[in-house]
Design a protein around this motif. Structure first.
Motif, mmCIF file in Angstrom:
data_model
loop_
_atom_site.group_PDB
_atom_site.id
_atom_site.type_symbol
_atom_site.label_atom_id
_atom_site.label_comp_id
_atom_site.label_asym_id
_atom_site.label_seq_id
_atom_site.Cartn_x
_atom_site.Cartn_y
_atom_site.Cartn_z
ATOM 1 N N THR A 79 -12.974 24.438 -27.623
ATOM 2 C CA THR A 79 -11.654 23.931 -27.131
ATOM 3 C C THR A 79 -10.799 25.152 -27.479
ATOM 4 O OG1 THR A 79 -12.340 21.417 -27.192
ATOM 5 C CG2 THR A 79 -10.113 22.224 -27.302
ATOM 6 N N SER A 80 -11.016 25.444 -28.604
ATOM 7 C CA SER A 80 -10.181 26.544 -29.362
ATOM 8 C C SER A 80 -10.407 27.942 -28.608
ATOM 9 C CB SER A 80 -10.764 26.973 -30.874
ATOM 10 O OG SER A 80 -10.618 25.535 -31.627
ATOM 11 N N ARG A 81 -11.650 28.132 -28.296
ATOM 12 C CA ARG A 81 -11.860 29.643 -27.535
ATOM 13 C C ARG A 81 -10.943 29.173 -26.142
ATOM 14 N NH1 ARG A 81 -17.523 28.745 -28.742
ATOM 15 N NH2 ARG A 81 -17.801 28.322 -26.805
ATOM 16 N N ARG A 82 -10.780 28.267 -25.385
ATOM 17 C CA ARG A 82 -10.387 28.156 -24.185
ATOM 18 C C ARG A 82 -8.706 28.297 -24.212
ATOM 19 N NH1 ARG A 82 -14.795 28.437 -23.786
ATOM 20 N NH2 ARG A 82 -16.048 27.470 -22.122
ATOM 21 N N ILE A 83 -8.388 27.867 -25.461
ATOM 22 C CA ILE A 83 -6.773 27.927 -25.880
ATOM 23 C C ILE A 83 -6.707 29.352 -26.119
ATOM 24 C CG2 ILE A 83 -4.947 27.492 -27.589
ATOM 25 C CD1 ILE A 83 -6.274 24.509 -27.900
ATOM 26 N N ASN A 84 -7.126 30.097 -26.923
ATOM 27 C CA ASN A 84 -7.035 31.302 -27.028
ATOM 28 C C ASN A 84 -7.027 32.133 -25.636
ATOM 29 O OD1 ASN A 84 -6.361 31.103 -29.790
ATOM 30 N ND2 ASN A 84 -8.823 31.361 -30.492
ATOM 31 N N CYS A 85 -8.143 32.035 -24.812
ATOM 32 C CA CYS A 85 -8.227 32.492 -23.302
ATOM 33 C C CYS A 85 -6.809 32.105 -22.732
ATOM 34 C CB CYS A 85 -9.237 32.201 -22.755
ATOM 35 S SG CYS A 85 -9.592 32.464 -21.018
ATOM 36 N N LEU A 86 -6.310 31.073 -22.840
ATOM 37 C CA LEU A 86 -5.146 31.062 -21.783
ATOM 38 C C LEU A 86 -3.787 31.804 -22.596
ATOM 39 C CD1 LEU A 86 -5.544 27.170 -21.330
ATOM 40 C CD2 LEU A 86 -5.342 28.976 -19.610
ATOM 41 N N LYS A 87 -3.803 31.691 -23.865
ATOM 42 C CA LYS A 87 -2.688 32.449 -24.604
ATOM 43 C C LYS A 87 -2.862 33.673 -24.384
ATOM 44 C CE LYS A 87 -2.089 29.333 -28.391
ATOM 45 N NZ LYS A 87 -2.080 29.083 -30.020
ATOM 46 N N GLU A 88 -3.918 34.369 -24.448
ATOM 47 C CA GLU A 88 -4.242 35.997 -24.041
ATOM 48 C C GLU A 88 -3.688 36.193 -22.564
ATOM 49 O OE1 GLU A 88 -8.212 37.021 -25.279
ATOM 50 O OE2 GLU A 88 -8.109 36.588 -27.023
#
Length: 94
Positions: A79-88
């Motif tokens: 979940t954290s990785r997907r959030i970071n992906c969306l932020k990037e």
């Protein structure tokens, strides 16, 4: 006497409307989490569901490009990785 009845009817209508609005808001809550992670390229954004509001559990609600919603456990690493992906992705657009 007619004013009292009219006031009582108006109050009852407001209470009923408030009940239905609360139910409609609760219907938008996540009740369970997905079991498997979804790829970032299928997602276009997310919102945070907080158990301190009208919903009973914390969740990250991912919004897919197809218009669906995916409820994810905020404590999971994916979940954290997907959030970071969306932020990037958002930063690269700006």
């Amino acid at each position: 006497m007619a004013n009292i009845r009219l006031g009582a009817v108006a109050l009852l209508a407001l209470l009923t409307l408030g009940f239905f609005l609360e139910q409609a808001d609760a219907a938008g809550c996540c009740l369970s989490y997905v079991k498997k992670p979804f790829p970032c390229h299928r997602m276009k954004g997310y919102t945070i569901q907080d158990s301190k509001t009208t919903c009973d559990m914390d969740a990250i609600i991912f919004h897919t490009k197809g218009g669906k919603f995916i409820c994810a456990d905020p404590s999971k690493e994916w979940t954290s990785r997907r959030i970071n992906c969306l932020k990037e992705r958002a930063q690269s657009i700006a």
